[in-house]
Scaffold this active site. Structure first.
Site, PDB file in Angstrom:
ATOM      1  CG  ASP A   9      -1.398   1.473   1.289  1.00 51.32           C
ATOM      2  OD1 ASP A   9      -2.394   1.797   0.446  1.00 51.32           O
ATOM      3  OD2 ASP A   9      -1.651   1.753   2.607  1.00 51.32           O
ATOM      4  CB  CYS A  10       1.181   4.299  -1.594  1.00 49.01           C
ATOM      5  SG  CYS A  10       2.607   5.813  -1.859  1.00 49.01           S
ATOM      6  CG  ASP A  11      -1.190   7.547   0.902  1.00 46.22           C
ATOM      7  OD1 ASP A  11      -0.876   8.589   0.746  1.00 46.22           O
ATOM      8  OD2 ASP A  11      -2.349   7.733   0.071  1.00 46.22           O
ATOM      9  CG  ASP A 170      -1.586   1.744   6.594  1.00 49.01           C
ATOM     10  OD1 ASP A 170      -2.434   1.853   5.600  1.00 49.01           O
ATOM     11  OD2 ASP A 170      -2.049   2.810   6.885  1.00 49.01           O
TER      12      ASP A 170
END
Length: 218
Positions: A9-11, A170
């Site tokens: 995932d990024c953020d 997350d």
């Protein structure tokens, strides 16, 4: 045995952008007379696409100006402006990418955010080149976590059978998408993480622990 692909995932996993992005939503709601804390908003919307955020905000009774698409455009513009002021990588994640490179394990990023947002955040943290042509955006592809299709698209493009990919998330939304895709998920949660465990993720607290979990530690 190491996975054949790691999907980040990024953020909140690669870049520490969640507090900035969600504060924009806090401020926008306050302007409509709905006062919520940053923790409350993050609890509701971390891992969600902007379309999901807009739907959630409308469900609260917020008087969104114009259409959902117009409000999302305004929210993105403010979010991008704040992120351009600076964003940091998640502590230790650059070392994880170095370890994956050394082990010859490919990786990519699959995010509910937009490509433009990833341009800003990955660019600001010096990681953009590491994900060149290996970015999958729900905003662009039109499919959002927890729908597993975003992960299936990433695995297919990277020429890996879904069962041999591992997802790093997350949020419960992302972890649920990984579960539905039949992919093992490691949930990054410096604190808490019960919501991630409920949808099958194995929680870890620090990025320094991730290489061992992936089977690529020295």
């Amino acid at each position: 045995m190491p996975p054949e692909l790691v999907i980040f995932d990024c953020d909140g996993v690669l870049v520490d952008s969640e507090p900035v992005s969600n504060q924009v939503t806090v401020d926008a709601l306050a302007g409509m007379g709905i006062h919520m804390s940053l923790d409350e908003i993050m609890g509701m919307f971390v891992g969600k696409s902007m379309a999901q955020v807009a739907a959630g905000v409308r469900a609260m009774g917020a008087p969104l100006p114009g259409t959902d698409a117009q409000w999302i455009t305004e929210l993105y513009a403010e979010t991008y402006a704040r992120l351009r002021k600076g964003v940091d990588p998640i502590p230790g994640v650059v070392g994880v990418l170095d370890a994956l490179d050394a082990a010859g394990v490919p990786y990519c990023v699959a995010s509910n955010g937009s490509d433009q947002k990833m341009d800003i955040t990955l660019g600001a943290t010096g990681m953009a080149h590491r994900f060149e042509r290996k970015r999958f955006s729900a905003h662009t592809l039109g499919v959002s976590k927890p729908d597993p299709e975003l992960f299936f698209i990433a695995a297919k493009y990277m020429s890996v059978v879904p069962a041999r990919a591992v997802v790093i998330e997350d949020s419960a939304s992302g972890a649920l998408g990984a579960q539905r895709a039949g992919m093992r998920c490691f949930g990054y949660a410096p604190m808490g993480g019960a919501d991630l465990e409920e949808v099958g993720a194995q929680v870890f607290r620090t990025m320094d622990d991730l290489p061992a979990l992936l089977g690529i530690a020295d």
